[in-house]
Scaffold this motif. Structure first.
Motif: not given
Length: 334
Positions: A158-178
């Protein structure tokens, strides 16, 4: 690292798991670039000390920003950049974190906003950003095996999933593939844990279903794996189960417990939940109703009452369901 590990070092395999890379990668960096352990035990057995691991962590961070391994190795070993660009990228001037002795470290490899988390969580984050599926698979399986499903879910997945989600939201849809790859690997690990658990007793099952229009299934998959770990029978119906299909599933399977997941209030329906709770089945004179658990943030609000329960998390849900089965449930993780 623990005091014992800090004093005596850890193996290459243990280092690789902590960093979220494969042992082959660690050995390759040693053979090609000379980034190896200062101490060897019993001939060729490598023992990595804190200062050695710090170099590897720096290699992980640099390569994750796009720096070629050879260039990253020169920076790590103090030679500085050699040619391309003549400067270390700005992101390479600040370390990810500093070693600690309590097994948790702030920050996260590769810039993911993890905070104070388990070492395995940081390793999973690094592997996710690298799109290193084999390392993610090995680490997730190890965490479930060594720490149990609840700890693996709550403190690593869960912490890793949330971190990736926050990164996705704050980086103009980057990290979608991650995010997509990480979700797939987590789902695969949860399903593997469910399938490989000992066969459940022949008793009325726990029925797991998302509300109509609700497609978030990972939390239900975690619950399914936790039920399997405790030896409890289950039927997983997954995401967006239509009301008619849910009604039919309840009547046909005769569950002892029905868990309804809702991620958002827009997908929660008290009326449907009460309908399920009021569904009776069984032979005449011995008809019964299922216990209904309302799981997920979509059910937030006043206590439901009327035979509906709202558990506060995965562990509580498992404990409530285990109580329904009594001695049929094996002890969980405490």
């Amino acid at each position: 690292m623990s005091e014992v590990e800090a004093a005596h070092g850890i193996t290459t395999g243990a280092v690789a798991r902590r960093l979220g890379v494969s042992p082959t990668t660690v050995r390759s960096w040693e053979q090609r670039y000379g980034i190896g352990p200062a101490v060897r035990r019993s001939g060729r057995h490598r023992r990595w000390m804190p200062q050695d691991i710090a170099l590897l962590e720096e290699m992980c961070r640099l390569t994750a920003t796009g720096v070629p391994p050879g260039e990253a190795a020169r920076v790590v070993l103090g030679s500085g950049p050699s040619s391309a660009g003549d400067e270390t990228p700005p992101s390479a001037t600040e370390p990810w974190d500093a070693p600690r002795t309590d097994g948790r470290q702030p920050g996260s490899g590769n810039g993911l906003p993890l905070g104070d988390v388990r070492q395995e969580c940081r390793g999973l984050a690094r592997a996710a950003v690298r799109l290193d599926a084999p390392s993610m698979e090995a680490l997730l399986d190890q965490v479930v095996r060594e720490h149990g499903l609840v700890t693996a879910w709550e403190e690593v997945m869960v912490p890793t999933l949330h971190a990736v989600g926050r990164k996705w939201e704050s980086s103009a849809d980057r990290y979608v593939e991650v995010e997509h790859l990480l979700s797939w690997q987590v789902s695969t690990a949860l399903r593997r844990a469910t399938v490989t658990a000992p066969s459940a007793a022949k008793q009325p099952p726990v029925l797991l279903a998302c509300m109509p229009s609700e497609s978030h299934t990972l939390p239900l998959e975690a619950l399914a794996a936790g039920l399997a770990e405790r030896g409890l029978p289950l039927r997983m119906f997954g995401g967006a189960v239509p009301a008619e299909a849910l009604d039919a599933a309840v009547r046909r399977s005769g569950p002892a417990v029905v868990v309804l997941w809702s991620q958002a209030r827009s997908t929660a329906s008290q009326a449907l939940a009460r309908h399920v709770a009021g569904t009776a089945f069984g032979t005449r004179g011995a008809r019964t109703n299922p216990l209904v658990l309302l799981a997920g943030p979509g059910w937030a609000g006043p206590a439901p009452g009327g035979g509906l329960l709202r558990p506060g998390g995965l562990r509580e849900a498992l404990d409530v369901i285990s109580g329904v089965y009594g001695e049929a449930a094996r002890p969980g993780e405490g």
